[in-house]
Design an enzyme around this catalytic site. Sequence first.
Site, short mmCIF file in Angstrom:
data_model
loop_
_atom_site.label_atom_id
_atom_site.label_comp_id
_atom_site.label_asym_id
_atom_site.label_seq_id
_atom_site.Cartn_x
_atom_site.Cartn_y
_atom_site.Cartn_z
N PHE A 101 -12.20 -14.14 -27.45
CA PHE A 101 -11.63 -15.21 -26.63
C PHE A 101 -10.47 -14.75 -25.76
O PHE A 101 -10.03 -15.48 -24.90
CB PHE A 101 -11.15 -16.34 -27.53
CG PHE A 101 -12.27 -17.03 -28.26
CD1 PHE A 101 -13.04 -17.98 -27.62
CD2 PHE A 101 -12.56 -16.72 -29.57
CE1 PHE A 101 -14.07 -18.62 -28.28
CE2 PHE A 101 -13.58 -17.36 -30.24
CZ PHE A 101 -14.35 -18.31 -29.58
N ASP A 156 -20.98 -11.52 -41.52
CA ASP A 156 -20.78 -10.40 -40.60
C ASP A 156 -19.85 -9.38 -41.24
O ASP A 156 -18.94 -8.86 -40.61
CB ASP A 156 -20.19 -10.92 -39.28
CG ASP A 156 -20.33 -9.88 -38.15
OD1 ASP A 156 -21.03 -8.86 -38.36
OD2 ASP A 156 -19.73 -10.09 -37.08
#
Length: 906
Positions: free
Chosen positions: A554, A668
């Site tokens: 981001f 993940d």
Amino acid sequence: MLLDMRASGDELGWLTWTLNGSQFYTYSICNVEEREQDNWLRTTFIQRHPLASRVFVELKFIVRDCNSFDGASLVCKETFNLYTSESDADVGTTFRKSQFKKVATIAPDEITGKNEMHINTETRVVDGLSRKGFYLAFQDIGACIALLSVRVFYKTCPGTVQNLATFPETVAGGENQPLTKVSGVCVDNAASEESPRIYCTEEGKWAVQVGQCQCKPGYEEVKDACQECRPGSFKAEASSDACEPCPANTDTLEHGAVLCPCKDGFFRAPTDPTTGPCSGPPSAPRDLSAVRQPSVGRLILSWTPPEDTGGRNDITYSVECQRCDGIVCQPCGERVRYEPGSTKLTEARVSVSELEAHLNYTFIVQAHSGVSQLASEAQRPASRSNVTIFLHYTGEHPPQITTMRLVGRTSTSLALSWDVSPRPRAQLHVRYKLTYHKKVSIFCFSHQECPEIKLCLMYHFGFVSVYVCFACCLNNRSTGSILSIHNYITRKRNSHTRQGPEDTYFSTPEQLKPLKTYVDPHTYEDPNVAVLKFATEIHPSHITKQKVIGAGEFGEVYRGILKAPGRKEVAVAIKTLKPGYTEKQRQDFLSEASIMGQFSHQNIIRLEGVVTKFKHAMIVTEYMENGALDRYLRDHDGEISSFQLVGMLRGIAAGMKYLSDMSYVHRDLAARNILVNNNMECKVSDFGLSRVLEDDPEGTYTTSGGKIPIRWTAPEAIAYRKFTSASDVWSFGIVMWEVMAFGERPYWDMSNHEVMKAINEAFRLPAPMDCPSAVYQLMLQCWLQDRAKRPRFGDIVSLLDKLLRSPESLKTIADFDPRVSIRLPSTSGSDGSPFRSVSEWLESIKMSQYSENFTCAGIVTMEQVLQMKTEDIKNIGVRLPGHLKRIAYSILGLKDQTSTLSVFAV
Ligand code: AMP
């Protein structure tokens, strides 16, 4: 002044005389004893001002008292006459008495006697003049007079600024027009609706102004001028008022402000005057409490008004109800009744009825005001006004299973009975379900060793499911014994939550204690509420960014300092949200904080807090000096001992055990998502909701949809998105491999497709070089196809602890096959042909840094390389054991030209 005879002095041929040292010019006459005097004195031609129809004639003169003459003459006079005659041209010395009109008889106020002298001053008006000029004449009819001064003038109203209007100098009118109307103009930056006017009186005085000029918006009157409002003040309208200071919560840095804009975080409601103060959204209602009134089947919620009303008095409240079953919250729906209503409440109280028993209700009472909407549009979350309480509205407790007996058994059956207390009411319709599991441990493979089974009884009670598990030893022949019971209450989960519930349900008994459970921020209707529930808001002024250390999905990640009031300075990592984000991106960004904020563990990256109330949202976490684990290991290839590497793995496993205990599935787990601090402590990070989908460069789209980091992901998760703690265990096995191989890429340069195919065909990664056998065995357990057989994180932590307690256990090294572990490039060039040079070969095994050592030692051909022994490699300056081995193994591989690519099968 049209004429001043005295100022003209002797030019006019006047006589002079001196009195008390002053020189006087005079015309005098004194024929007091002669009859029928008719003596005239005429002025020169006096030019008239074209606008002055009225002139003033001021005379100074002395008249002798007739009685002061000896033998007073009967013909002696004490007055003289003033005459005037208009003319358009100077007629020179031509004098015609008949052309003169008498203006006045001039008599002295005080006459002069023998011994004293009195100078009289008389002024007379000559009005109605219209020609270009005029003459004055004085007629003496037998007095004794001295004329000392004649002044002829007209009057004007002086140029002036009055009430912010400028008026020019104006000649005063005469008897025909006693008031002269004069138009003015407003001064700079002033205006008036009516054009300003004023009258000039015949006396030369200004009178009666009409049409008021006022300073324009943004200006105020200072000394007959309009000046800009100073910064911090404003004036919205043209008026004679002064600039006002900016009202509360507004400010301006500009000169000449017409309005004061709201300060950041404050707003004006559409109905608020633009000149009034700004206000903030109200803070949360306080002391929310719920009182049950079971007799009337309702609940009274009450609260005290927000501490901070934001400066408004239009506060109303709304109540929202969520029905939570532990993990998932959903709106209570329309059945729940509110009295007087659920929105626009003006009283701090509401009655709620039609609630169901046995459910957790969450009531969110929110304070609203005229600016709440604006505040939420401006991303000033209305969460300031939220208060959540958890209300377990129970009519009746779910029954507990108190005893469970084994009442009979054959070789193929068991008979059980159990007691339930209190007895459920018939209408509650309790159903029981019995499940049975062999109690398997990954470290024991035969039922002779582990002869236990686990029986679980499950029943539903309203929204609550109760699990009762007990252990039973298969070689215990007795019956009628009371079995150990673990009551475990859980709640129905929504089928679409990410966690696979069975991991928790069918764990070993000691894992059946109720645990704090991770709450998916998505279950919150307003993600802003979630973030504020789980994260501390930090004021941006307490954060100092120092240096960019990475790029997140981001925005940039900075190293910086957090200095919260009353706390010591701490080094932090600051994740930022790049400008131009959408609301969805902002929420996704902050979701990482909502997740991280729920965790508190030594091996999970710690959230310090968030900045959500300012434009630039930030997530602040503890700072990990050594950055991402994969990079760290690559940078320290061969420099860290196996013991230390296992210690790092132990930390990661402990963090993962914590996450799995909270029913959080990471999805993940990879060395790139582990951070390392100064003490080489590893911490699990990267918790964003969208992270696997968007963030991870390893993410690859699969046929089942979604993006998955193939090399790290368990086959069932790739095939049908079955992400569970067991699939995290698979990923942990890959992380173990990455760690033991110093950040080597799992499956090297095989394509994702090749990796999936190999895994399907039961191939697994081979042991990294120098990997302790026990560690490699654990990796293989993590990669078992049947996920139920994989160890749990608790098992992994215990095993790693055991290994660390007895470091000798790490001495047995797993078989290592250089042909496989240092893949093809070590046996031939990238095109499959033998290496053409020593440097090409060194590059292929990532050991280029030793190129010079080889050259200096005179080893310049591959033939020479193939002759080298370990000792020779050491002698040319390769000292690190890891590097030494890598080079030696590669030479070993080069010698064995029969090498083929494969990975070990288990
Ligand atoms: P992320 O968006 O979490 O993948 O972060 C991007 C990069 O920033 C990571 O790969 C790290 O190099 C760095 N980073 C993130 N968080 C921290 C932290 N807490 N301490 C040190 N470095 C960090």
